[in-house]
Scaffold this motif. Structure first.
Motif, PDB file in Angstrom:
ATOM      1  N   ASP A  15       0.969   7.426   0.487  1.00  0.00           N
ATOM      2  CA  ASP A  15       0.191   8.637   0.145  1.00  0.00           C
ATOM      3  C   ASP A  15      -1.255   8.329  -0.237  1.00  0.00           C
ATOM      4  O   ASP A  15      -2.027   9.235  -0.518  1.00  0.00           O
ATOM      5  CB  ASP A  15       0.901   9.468  -0.927  1.00  0.00           C
ATOM      6  CG  ASP A  15       1.105   8.686  -2.211  1.00  0.00           C
ATOM      7  OD1 ASP A  15       0.615   7.538  -2.285  1.00  0.00           O
ATOM      8  OD2 ASP A  15       1.754   9.219  -3.125  1.00  0.00           O
ATOM      9  N   GLU A  16      -1.621   7.052  -0.249  1.00  0.00           N
ATOM     10  CA  GLU A  16      -3.033   6.715  -0.512  1.00  0.00           C
ATOM     11  C   GLU A  16      -3.829   6.540   0.778  1.00  0.00           C
ATOM     12  O   GLU A  16      -5.009   6.210   0.762  1.00  0.00           O
ATOM     13  CB  GLU A  16      -3.121   5.427  -1.341  1.00  0.00           C
ATOM     14  CG  GLU A  16      -2.806   5.691  -2.787  1.00  0.00           C
ATOM     15  CD  GLU A  16      -3.029   4.479  -3.674  1.00  0.00           C
ATOM     16  OE1 GLU A  16      -3.660   3.504  -3.219  1.00  0.00           O
ATOM     17  OE2 GLU A  16      -2.535   4.529  -4.813  1.00  0.00           O
ATOM     18  N   ILE A  17      -3.148   6.722   1.914  1.00  0.00           N
ATOM     19  CA  ILE A  17      -3.819   6.468   3.197  1.00  0.00           C
ATOM     20  C   ILE A  17      -4.302   7.783   3.804  1.00  0.00           C
ATOM     21  O   ILE A  17      -3.523   8.718   3.980  1.00  0.00           O
ATOM     22  CB  ILE A  17      -2.851   5.756   4.175  1.00  0.00           C
ATOM     23  CG1 ILE A  17      -2.478   4.385   3.608  1.00  0.00           C
ATOM     24  CG2 ILE A  17      -3.466   5.625   5.562  1.00  0.00           C
ATOM     25  CD1 ILE A  17      -1.346   3.699   4.344  1.00  0.00           C
ATOM     26  N   ASP A  18      -5.587   7.831   4.085  1.00  0.00           N
ATOM     27  CA  ASP A  18      -6.188   9.031   4.691  1.00  0.00           C
ATOM     28  C   ASP A  18      -6.432   8.869   6.183  1.00  0.00           C
ATOM     29  O   ASP A  18      -6.576   9.848   6.905  1.00  0.00           O
ATOM     30  CB  ASP A  18      -7.584   9.290   4.081  1.00  0.00           C
ATOM     31  CG  ASP A  18      -7.473   9.956   2.735  1.00  0.00           C
ATOM     32  OD1 ASP A  18      -6.378  10.433   2.413  1.00  0.00           O
ATOM     33  OD2 ASP A  18      -8.494   9.983   2.018  1.00  0.00           O
ATOM     34  N   GLU A  54     -11.668   2.775   1.005  1.00  0.00           N
ATOM     35  CA  GLU A  54     -10.506   2.420   0.178  1.00  0.00           C
ATOM     36  C   GLU A  54      -9.221   3.142   0.573  1.00  0.00           C
ATOM     37  O   GLU A  54      -8.143   2.743   0.168  1.00  0.00           O
ATOM     38  CB  GLU A  54     -10.806   2.744  -1.287  1.00  0.00           C
ATOM     39  CG  GLU A  54     -11.814   1.802  -1.875  1.00  0.00           C
ATOM     40  CD  GLU A  54     -12.180   2.158  -3.307  1.00  0.00           C
ATOM     41  OE1 GLU A  54     -11.564   3.084  -3.877  1.00  0.00           O
ATOM     42  OE2 GLU A  54     -13.091   1.503  -3.831  1.00  0.00           O
ATOM     43  N   ARG A  55      -9.367   4.245   1.299  1.00  0.00           N
ATOM     44  CA  ARG A  55      -8.163   5.002   1.686  1.00  0.00           C
ATOM     45  C   ARG A  55      -7.864   4.851   3.185  1.00  0.00           C
ATOM     46  O   ARG A  55      -7.143   5.663   3.763  1.00  0.00           O
ATOM     47  CB  ARG A  55      -8.327   6.474   1.298  1.00  0.00           C
ATOM     48  CG  ARG A  55      -8.437   6.645  -0.226  1.00  0.00           C
ATOM     49  CD  ARG A  55      -8.585   8.090  -0.625  1.00  0.00           C
ATOM     50  NE  ARG A  55      -7.383   8.880  -0.387  1.00  0.00           N
ATOM     51  CZ  ARG A  55      -6.354   8.998  -1.229  1.00  0.00           C
ATOM     52  NH1 ARG A  55      -6.369   8.362  -2.386  1.00  0.00           N
ATOM     53  NH2 ARG A  55      -5.318   9.746  -0.928  1.00  0.00           N
ATOM     54  N   THR A  56      -8.429   3.809   3.787  1.00  0.00           N
ATOM     55  CA  THR A  56      -8.163   3.561   5.217  1.00  0.00           C
ATOM     56  C   THR A  56      -7.189   2.397   5.358  1.00  0.00           C
ATOM     57  O   THR A  56      -7.407   1.328   4.780  1.00  0.00           O
ATOM     58  CB  THR A  56      -9.461   3.216   5.979  1.00  0.00           C
ATOM     59  OG1 THR A  56     -10.463   4.155   5.640  1.00  0.00           O
ATOM     60  CG2 THR A  56      -9.231   3.215   7.472  1.00  0.00           C
ATOM     61  N   LYS A  86      -2.390  11.216  10.775  1.00  0.00           N
ATOM     62  CA  LYS A  86      -3.693  10.896  10.179  1.00  0.00           C
ATOM     63  C   LYS A  86      -4.643  10.484  11.311  1.00  0.00           C
ATOM     64  O   LYS A  86      -4.193   9.999  12.344  1.00  0.00           O
ATOM     65  CB  LYS A  86      -3.556   9.709   9.197  1.00  0.00           C
ATOM     66  CG  LYS A  86      -2.486   9.868   8.116  1.00  0.00           C
ATOM     67  CD  LYS A  86      -3.018  10.551   6.883  1.00  0.00           C
ATOM     68  CE  LYS A  86      -1.938  11.063   5.953  1.00  0.00           C
ATOM     69  NZ  LYS A  86      -1.217  10.078   5.196  1.00  0.00           N
ATOM     70  N   TRP A 102       0.827  -1.206   0.000  1.00  0.00           N
ATOM     71  CA  TRP A 102       0.000   0.000   0.000  1.00  0.00           C
ATOM     72  C   TRP A 102       0.863   1.259   0.000  1.00  0.00           C
ATOM     73  O   TRP A 102       1.720   1.431   0.879  1.00  0.00           O
ATOM     74  CB  TRP A 102      -0.934   0.035   1.227  1.00  0.00           C
ATOM     75  CG  TRP A 102      -1.576  -1.279   1.578  1.00  0.00           C
ATOM     76  CD1 TRP A 102      -1.643  -1.834   2.812  1.00  0.00           C
ATOM     77  CD2 TRP A 102      -2.241  -2.193   0.697  1.00  0.00           C
ATOM     78  NE1 TRP A 102      -2.290  -3.044   2.765  1.00  0.00           N
ATOM     79  CE2 TRP A 102      -2.668  -3.293   1.477  1.00  0.00           C
ATOM     80  CE3 TRP A 102      -2.502  -2.216  -0.673  1.00  0.00           C
ATOM     81  CZ2 TRP A 102      -3.353  -4.380   0.945  1.00  0.00           C
ATOM     82  CZ3 TRP A 102      -3.186  -3.299  -1.214  1.00  0.00           C
ATOM     83  CH2 TRP A 102      -3.606  -4.354  -0.395  1.00  0.00           C
TER      84      TRP A 102
END
Ligand code: F6R
Length: 363
Positions: free
Chosen positions: A45-48, A91-93, A75, A42
């Motif tokens: 930078d795709e993780i919120d 999807e961004r977790t 975050k 993963w």
């Protein structure tokens, strides 16, 4: 009176939990290496946001990390102890599925929902259905050595979680903290291990003070989840009631109850204050003022202050003391600290109703 020193002192510890703490550095290094080696595809930078799903000994690791690093968390971070996961997980977790056994039904159920929502899952587990079902589904697994009690595997869960959070850019630069924490653990073993006699051993002395009491453990900020860990360890190792509360919240409700404390309970209740040098100035004052208010209604107040530079070291300094103390308290109470039969019995009964068995992988 039961003795804590001498060759026979540990006979009542059938699973060897007390001697087992002596392997903590090995556990620490193995866990760190496993998490550093794990292939996690993963992109950071795709993780919120981050959610850790787990229960009991596998969930407290996440609380402890949050307590220590909450100001450095980049975050939003939540711990899910539930069959259902919150609506915002998607999807961004980054979802960390933490189950030592890999067989806990709440965690398996939460896992199936996280997978359905295409969350970025990583599992930390010794195996079980979690690894069997979701490894083949593409969930990276950070392996943990099997055969231990989950609560005795805290470092084997906490260290990988911290390394994964570092690798995913959620908390930066934990490398030097990990180095200091190793030193903290090693000092704790040297000072509180079973071969250190009671007159020189702070954990044995604290166990002597608390073993026949109902400990009320208070923490705040970094020490808030440590209070929960202590409570759980007294419950599971000592097989004794214990309660945890957190400042400043308890100043807004719980303190009202102390004035009405029944004499029988006041006689048994011992307040344990878990403090640390970097509390907010007002939190410091709250510890002092609240103590003054409730002291007449408990049998004793004991205050302990964490030592260490990094938040991880200060947190683990107190965790190690609580772990040893609860184990020695079990010996003083003439109970075996290892087995938690009532938890196992309940899990079996729940599984008989079918739910645990139906936590199947997504089709
Ligand atoms: C037992 C213990 C429990 C378990 C909990 C969840 O030593 O600490 O609190 O951690 O029942 O089980 P796992 O950790 O296997 O998901």
């Amino acid at each position: 009176m039961y003795g804590l020193d001498g060759p026979d002192a540990l006979q009542g510890d059938s699973l060897g939990l007390i001697r087992g703490i002596g392997d903590s550095l090995e556990a620490f290094d193995e866990a760190r290496a496993a998490a550093e080696a794990a292939e996690i595809p993963w992109p950071a930078d795709e993780i919120d946001s981050v959610a850790v799903c787990g229960m009991g000994g596998s969930a407290i690791a996440a609380d402890l990390i949050f307590g220590a690093y909450r100001e450095r968390m980049l975050k939003p971070f939540t711990v899910v102890r539930d069959y259902y996961i919150p609506g915002w997980i998607g999807e961004r977790t980054l979802v960390i599925l933490s189950s030592y056994s890999g067989g806990t039904e709440e965690t398996l159920t939460a896992a199936s929902q996280a997978i359905e929502r295409n969350a970025l899952c990583v599992a930390i587990t010794s195996g079980g259905k979690l690894a069997r079902f979701y490894g083949p589904e593409g969930v990276p697994i950070v392996p943990v050595r099997p055969g231990l009690q989950p609560r005795a595997a805290l470092l084997r869960l906490l260290v990988p979680m911290l390394v994964v959070l570092d690798r995913m850019g959620i908390i930066g630069n934990v490398g030097s903290d990990l180095e200091e924490a190793r030193g903290t653990i090693s000092t704790a073993i040297a000072q509180m291990g079973p071969d250190v006699r009671e007159e020189a051993n702070p954990a044995k002395q604290l166990a002597r003070a608390l073993s026949a009491s109902v400990p009320l453990i208070w923490g705040a900020e970094l020490t808030a989840p440590v209070a929960t860990r202590w409570k759980g360890q007294f419950n599971e190792n000592g097989k004794m009631p214990a309660y945890a509360s957190v400042l400043p919240e308890l100043d807004h409700n719980e303190i009202c109850g102390f004035g009405g404390m029944p004499a029988e309970l006041a006689h048994l209740a011992k307040l344990v204050l878990l403090r640390e040098p970097r509390h907010h100035r007002q939190t410091e004052r709250r510890f002092d003022l609240t103590r003054e208010l409730v002291e007449p209604n408990v049998s004793q107040v004991l205050a302990i202050t964490a030592e260490g530079q990094s938040p991880l070291a200060r947190m683990l300094d107190l965790v190690m003391l609580g772990d040893y103390t609860s184990l020695y308290a079990a010996l003083l109470r003439a109970v075996d600290p290892g087995p938690v039969e009532v938890i196992e019995r309940l899990k079996e009964r729940l599984a008989q109703t079918g739910y645990g068995r139906t936590a199947e992988p997504p089709s």
